[in-house]
Design a protein around this motif. Sequence first.
Motif, PDB file in Angstrom:
ATOM      1  N   HIS A 200     -18.157  -4.939 -16.053  1.00 43.34           N
ATOM      2  CA  HIS A 200     -18.925  -5.773 -15.126  1.00 43.34           C
ATOM      3  C   HIS A 200     -20.032  -6.523 -15.863  1.00 43.34           C
ATOM      4  O   HIS A 200     -20.379  -7.653 -15.520  1.00 43.34           O
ATOM      5  N   LEU A 201     -20.612  -5.865 -16.882  1.00 40.32           N
ATOM      6  CA  LEU A 201     -21.620  -6.466 -17.769  1.00 40.32           C
ATOM      7  C   LEU A 201     -22.895  -6.878 -17.034  1.00 40.32           C
ATOM      8  O   LEU A 201     -23.509  -7.888 -17.372  1.00 40.32           O
ATOM      9  N   THR A 202     -23.297  -6.106 -16.046  1.00 35.57           N
ATOM     10  CA  THR A 202     -24.522  -6.399 -15.312  1.00 35.57           C
ATOM     11  C   THR A 202     -25.585  -5.349 -15.618  1.00 35.57           C
ATOM     12  O   THR A 202     -25.289  -4.268 -16.120  1.00 35.57           O
ATOM     13  N   VAL A 203     -26.836  -5.679 -15.312  1.00 38.10           N
ATOM     14  CA  VAL A 203     -27.943  -4.732 -15.455  1.00 38.10           C
ATOM     15  C   VAL A 203     -27.844  -3.701 -14.334  1.00 38.10           C
ATOM     16  O   VAL A 203     -27.710  -4.062 -13.156  1.00 38.10           O
ATOM     17  N   LYS A 204     -27.906  -2.432 -14.671  1.00 39.26           N
ATOM     18  CA  LYS A 204     -27.720  -1.362 -13.692  1.00 39.26           C
ATOM     19  C   LYS A 204     -29.032  -0.907 -13.048  1.00 39.26           C
ATOM     20  O   LYS A 204     -29.051  -0.577 -11.864  1.00 39.26           O
ATOM     21  N   ASP A 205     -30.104  -0.867 -13.834  1.00 45.94           N
ATOM     22  CA  ASP A 205     -31.368  -0.323 -13.349  1.00 45.94           C
ATOM     23  C   ASP A 205     -32.055  -1.279 -12.373  1.00 45.94           C
ATOM     24  O   ASP A 205     -32.271  -2.453 -12.687  1.00 45.94           O
ATOM     25  N   ASP A 206     -32.398  -0.780 -11.193  1.00 46.14           N
ATOM     26  CA  ASP A 206     -32.997  -1.628 -10.156  1.00 46.14           C
ATOM     27  C   ASP A 206     -34.332  -2.221 -10.597  1.00 46.14           C
ATOM     28  O   ASP A 206     -34.635  -3.381 -10.280  1.00 46.14           O
ATOM     29  N   GLU A 207     -35.158  -1.449 -11.278  1.00 48.42           N
ATOM     30  CA  GLU A 207     -36.460  -1.962 -11.706  1.00 48.42           C
ATOM     31  C   GLU A 207     -36.306  -3.094 -12.719  1.00 48.42           C
ATOM     32  O   GLU A 207     -37.053  -4.072 -12.682  1.00 48.42           O
ATOM     33  N   ARG A 208     -35.359  -2.956 -13.612  1.00 47.15           N
ATOM     34  CA  ARG A 208     -35.121  -4.026 -14.586  1.00 47.15           C
ATOM     35  C   ARG A 208     -34.600  -5.273 -13.890  1.00 47.15           C
ATOM     36  O   ARG A 208     -34.971  -6.405 -14.225  1.00 47.15           O
ATOM     37  N   ARG A 209     -33.728  -5.089 -12.925  1.00 46.46           N
ATOM     38  CA  ARG A 209     -33.214  -6.232 -12.159  1.00 46.46           C
ATOM     39  C   ARG A 209     -34.366  -6.934 -11.425  1.00 46.46           C
ATOM     40  O   ARG A 209     -34.444  -8.172 -11.408  1.00 46.46           O
ATOM     41  N   GLN A 210     -35.266  -6.141 -10.855  1.00 51.02           N
ATOM     42  CA  GLN A 210     -36.392  -6.725 -10.129  1.00 51.02           C
ATOM     43  C   GLN A 210     -37.333  -7.467 -11.072  1.00 51.02           C
ATOM     44  O   GLN A 210     -37.852  -8.537 -10.725  1.00 51.02           O
ATOM     45  N   ARG A 211     -37.566  -6.920 -12.247  1.00 58.34           N
ATOM     46  CA  ARG A 211     -38.432  -7.603 -13.211  1.00 58.34           C
ATOM     47  C   ARG A 211     -37.845  -8.945 -13.614  1.00 58.34           C
ATOM     48  O   ARG A 211     -38.580  -9.928 -13.810  1.00 58.34           O
ATOM     49  N   ARG A 212     -36.536  -9.017 -13.746  1.00 60.96           N
ATOM     50  CA  ARG A 212     -35.902 -10.295 -14.057  1.00 60.96           C
ATOM     51  C   ARG A 212     -36.101 -11.274 -12.902  1.00 60.96           C
ATOM     52  O   ARG A 212     -36.422 -12.454 -13.118  1.00 60.96           O
TER      53      ARG A 212
END
Length: 224
Positions: A57-69
Amino acid sequence: MHVVVNAAMSADGKLSSRRREQVRISGEADFDRMDALRAASDAVVVGVGTVLADDPHLTVKDDERRQRRLDAGKSPSPARVVVDSRGRTPTDSAVLDDAAETYVCVTEDAPTENVDALAERATVVPAGTGRVDLREAFAALESAGLESIMVEGGGELIFSLVEADLVDELRVFVGPRLIGGRDAPTVADGEGYVADFPELELEAVERLDGGVVLSWRIESDAAV
Protein backbone atom coordinates in the motif's frame (compact mmCIF):
# COMPACT_ATOMS: atom_id res chain seq x y z
CA MET A 1 16.53 15.79 -4.98
CA HIS A 2 17.64 13.55 -2.10
CA VAL A 3 17.23 9.78 -2.52
CA VAL A 4 17.32 7.32 0.39
CA VAL A 5 17.20 3.56 -0.15
CA ASN A 6 15.70 1.68 2.79
CA ALA A 7 15.77 -2.10 3.02
CA ALA A 8 15.65 -5.00 5.45
CA MET A 9 17.89 -7.98 4.81
CA SER A 10 18.88 -11.17 6.56
CA ALA A 11 22.30 -11.61 8.14
CA ASP A 12 23.44 -13.19 4.86
CA GLY A 13 22.18 -10.27 2.75
CA LYS A 14 18.90 -11.65 1.39
CA LEU A 15 15.69 -9.62 0.94
CA SER A 16 13.47 -12.70 0.73
CA SER A 17 13.60 -16.40 -0.10
CA ARG A 18 14.54 -17.95 -3.44
CA ARG A 19 10.80 -18.17 -4.11
CA ARG A 20 10.73 -14.36 -3.78
CA GLU A 21 8.00 -14.65 -1.20
CA GLN A 22 7.84 -12.00 1.51
CA VAL A 23 9.84 -13.00 4.60
CA ARG A 24 9.50 -11.14 7.89
CA ILE A 25 13.03 -10.03 8.71
CA SER A 26 12.50 -7.10 11.08
CA GLY A 27 10.05 -6.37 13.89
CA GLU A 28 7.76 -3.62 15.09
CA ALA A 29 10.54 -1.19 16.01
CA ASP A 30 11.97 -1.31 12.50
CA PHE A 31 8.50 -1.04 10.95
CA ASP A 32 8.04 2.14 12.99
CA ARG A 33 11.40 3.47 11.81
CA MET A 34 10.37 2.80 8.21
CA ASP A 35 7.01 4.48 8.76
CA ALA A 36 8.75 7.57 10.12
CA LEU A 37 10.98 7.68 7.05
CA ARG A 38 7.94 7.37 4.78
CA ALA A 39 6.23 10.21 6.62
CA ALA A 40 9.27 12.45 6.09
CA SER A 41 9.39 11.74 2.34
CA ASP A 42 7.70 13.33 -0.67
CA ALA A 43 7.49 10.00 -2.48
CA VAL A 44 8.02 6.27 -1.95
CA VAL A 45 9.45 4.32 -4.90
CA VAL A 46 9.28 0.60 -5.69
CA GLY A 47 9.80 -1.56 -8.75
CA VAL A 48 6.95 -3.40 -10.43
CA GLY A 49 8.34 -6.70 -9.14
CA THR A 50 7.63 -5.57 -5.58
CA VAL A 51 4.08 -4.61 -6.57
CA LEU A 52 3.45 -7.96 -8.24
CA ALA A 53 4.94 -9.97 -5.37
CA ASP A 54 3.66 -8.08 -2.31
CA ASP A 55 0.91 -5.66 -3.47
CA PRO A 56 2.12 -3.01 -0.97
CA HIS A 57 0.00 0.00 0.00
CA LEU A 58 3.02 2.25 0.72
CA THR A 59 1.13 4.64 3.00
CA VAL A 60 1.98 6.15 6.39
CA LYS A 61 0.44 3.97 9.11
CA ASP A 62 0.82 6.10 12.24
CA ASP A 63 -2.12 8.47 12.80
CA GLU A 64 -0.01 11.17 14.45
CA ARG A 65 2.44 11.22 11.57
CA ARG A 66 -0.43 11.42 9.09
CA GLN A 67 -1.89 14.33 11.04
CA ARG A 68 1.43 16.16 11.14
CA ARG A 69 1.63 15.90 7.37
CA LEU A 70 -1.90 17.30 7.09
CA ASP A 71 -1.02 20.13 9.47
CA ALA A 72 1.92 20.96 7.20
CA GLY A 73 -0.41 21.21 4.19
CA LYS A 74 0.59 17.85 2.74
CA SER A 75 -1.38 14.72 1.90
CA PRO A 76 -1.59 12.11 4.71
CA SER A 77 0.90 9.90 2.87
CA PRO A 78 3.63 10.63 0.34
CA ALA A 79 3.16 10.03 -3.36
CA ARG A 80 3.78 6.49 -4.55
CA VAL A 81 5.98 5.75 -7.55
CA VAL A 82 6.20 2.45 -9.44
CA VAL A 83 9.02 1.87 -11.91
CA ASP A 84 7.36 -0.37 -14.48
CA SER A 85 8.92 -0.50 -17.94
CA ARG A 86 6.08 -2.41 -19.63
CA GLY A 87 3.17 -1.04 -17.61
CA ARG A 88 2.45 -4.38 -15.92
CA THR A 89 1.06 -2.92 -12.69
CA PRO A 90 -2.43 -4.44 -12.20
CA THR A 91 -5.14 -1.79 -12.18
CA ASP A 92 -6.49 -3.19 -8.90
CA SER A 93 -3.14 -2.84 -7.11
CA ALA A 94 -3.17 -1.22 -3.66
CA VAL A 95 -0.76 1.49 -4.86
CA LEU A 96 -3.39 2.70 -7.34
CA ASP A 97 -6.09 3.43 -4.77
CA ASP A 98 -7.00 6.97 -3.75
CA ALA A 99 -5.04 6.99 -0.47
CA ALA A 100 -2.24 8.99 -2.12
CA GLU A 101 -1.14 10.25 -5.51
CA THR A 102 0.58 7.63 -7.65
CA TYR A 103 3.06 7.89 -10.52
CA VAL A 104 3.94 4.98 -12.80
CA CYS A 105 7.19 5.32 -14.74
CA VAL A 106 7.03 3.41 -18.02
CA THR A 107 8.98 3.32 -21.27
CA GLU A 108 7.92 5.13 -24.41
CA ASP A 109 7.38 1.75 -26.10
CA ALA A 110 5.27 0.20 -23.33
CA PRO A 111 2.07 -1.44 -24.65
CA THR A 112 -0.51 1.28 -25.32
CA GLU A 113 -3.35 -0.67 -23.72
CA ASN A 114 -1.37 -0.98 -20.48
CA VAL A 115 -0.46 2.69 -20.41
CA ASP A 116 -4.01 3.80 -21.16
CA ALA A 117 -5.40 1.63 -18.36
CA LEU A 118 -2.85 2.94 -15.86
CA ALA A 119 -3.46 6.55 -16.91
CA GLU A 120 -7.00 6.25 -15.55
CA ARG A 121 -5.64 5.54 -12.06
CA ALA A 122 -2.25 7.28 -11.94
CA THR A 123 0.06 9.83 -13.52
CA VAL A 124 2.06 7.99 -16.17
CA VAL A 125 5.66 9.16 -16.67
CA PRO A 126 7.21 7.93 -19.95
CA ALA A 127 11.01 7.80 -19.84
CA GLY A 128 13.35 5.97 -22.20
CA THR A 129 12.84 2.91 -24.40
CA GLY A 130 13.34 -0.76 -23.57
CA ARG A 131 13.70 -0.02 -19.88
CA VAL A 132 12.89 3.06 -17.85
CA ASP A 133 15.55 5.77 -18.04
CA LEU A 134 15.80 6.39 -14.32
CA ARG A 135 17.59 9.72 -14.57
CA GLU A 136 14.93 11.04 -16.94
CA ALA A 137 12.14 9.64 -14.77
CA PHE A 138 13.54 11.09 -11.55
CA ALA A 139 14.05 14.46 -13.22
CA ALA A 140 10.34 14.41 -14.11
CA LEU A 141 9.45 13.54 -10.51
CA GLU A 142 11.60 16.39 -9.25
CA SER A 143 9.84 18.76 -11.68
CA ALA A 144 6.56 17.60 -10.11
CA GLY A 145 7.82 18.81 -6.73
CA LEU A 146 9.01 15.48 -5.32
CA GLU A 147 12.33 16.35 -3.68
CA SER A 148 12.73 13.79 -0.88
CA ILE A 149 12.58 10.24 -2.23
CA MET A 150 12.45 6.97 -0.29
CA VAL A 151 13.16 3.78 -2.26
CA GLU A 152 11.84 0.52 -0.82
CA GLY A 153 13.05 -1.98 -3.43
CA GLY A 154 13.47 -4.38 -4.89
CA GLY A 155 17.06 -5.35 -5.51
CA GLU A 156 17.02 -4.86 -9.29
CA LEU A 157 15.71 -1.31 -8.92
CA ILE A 158 18.16 -0.48 -6.14
CA PHE A 159 21.12 -1.65 -8.22
CA SER A 160 19.91 0.32 -11.24
CA LEU A 161 19.51 3.48 -9.15
CA VAL A 162 23.00 3.14 -7.69
CA GLU A 163 24.38 2.46 -11.18
CA ALA A 164 22.62 5.62 -12.42
CA ASP A 165 24.30 7.59 -9.60
CA LEU A 166 20.97 8.59 -8.11
CA VAL A 167 21.25 7.29 -4.52
CA ASP A 168 22.45 9.52 -1.68
CA GLU A 169 21.87 7.25 1.32
CA LEU A 170 21.48 3.55 2.00
CA ARG A 171 19.79 2.49 5.24
CA VAL A 172 19.68 -1.24 5.86
CA PHE A 173 18.22 -3.22 8.74
CA VAL A 174 20.24 -6.42 9.10
CA GLY A 175 18.08 -8.98 10.88
CA PRO A 176 19.05 -11.99 13.02
CA ARG A 177 18.01 -14.56 10.45
CA LEU A 178 19.62 -16.65 7.71
CA ILE A 179 17.73 -17.23 4.46
CA GLY A 180 20.36 -18.55 2.05
CA GLY A 181 19.97 -19.54 -1.59
CA ARG A 182 22.05 -18.47 -4.55
CA ASP A 183 18.87 -17.31 -6.31
CA ALA A 184 17.42 -15.35 -3.37
CA PRO A 185 17.26 -11.59 -4.05
CA THR A 186 19.79 -9.26 -2.45
CA VAL A 187 19.79 -5.53 -1.74
CA ALA A 188 21.61 -4.85 -5.02
CA ASP A 189 20.76 -7.37 -7.73
CA GLY A 190 21.13 -6.65 -11.44
CA GLU A 191 24.34 -7.26 -13.36
CA GLY A 192 26.61 -6.31 -10.48
CA TYR A 193 29.98 -4.60 -10.59
CA VAL A 194 33.34 -6.06 -11.59
CA ALA A 195 35.27 -2.80 -11.07
CA ASP A 196 34.71 0.78 -9.87
CA PHE A 197 32.68 -0.44 -6.91
CA PRO A 198 30.61 2.32 -5.30
CA GLU A 199 32.17 3.56 -2.07
CA LEU A 200 30.00 3.90 1.03
CA GLU A 201 30.67 6.02 4.10
CA LEU A 202 29.21 4.63 7.33
CA GLU A 203 27.30 7.36 9.16
CA ALA A 204 25.40 5.57 11.91
CA VAL A 205 24.86 2.20 13.58
CA GLU A 206 21.77 1.47 15.67
CA ARG A 207 20.78 -1.75 17.45
CA LEU A 208 17.12 -2.54 16.83
CA ASP A 209 14.79 -5.57 16.95
CA GLY A 210 17.62 -7.99 17.67
CA GLY A 211 19.50 -6.73 14.63
CA VAL A 212 21.21 -3.55 13.54
CA VAL A 213 20.42 -0.58 11.28
CA LEU A 214 23.38 0.55 9.18
CA SER A 215 23.18 4.00 7.61
CA TRP A 216 25.58 4.67 4.76
CA ARG A 217 26.17 7.71 2.55
CA ILE A 218 26.96 7.19 -1.13
CA GLU A 219 29.09 9.93 -2.61
CA SER A 220 27.78 11.16 -5.95
CA ASP A 221 29.04 13.76 -8.40
CA ALA A 222 25.90 13.59 -10.56
CA ALA A 223 22.81 15.76 -10.27
CA VAL A 224 19.28 14.95 -11.37
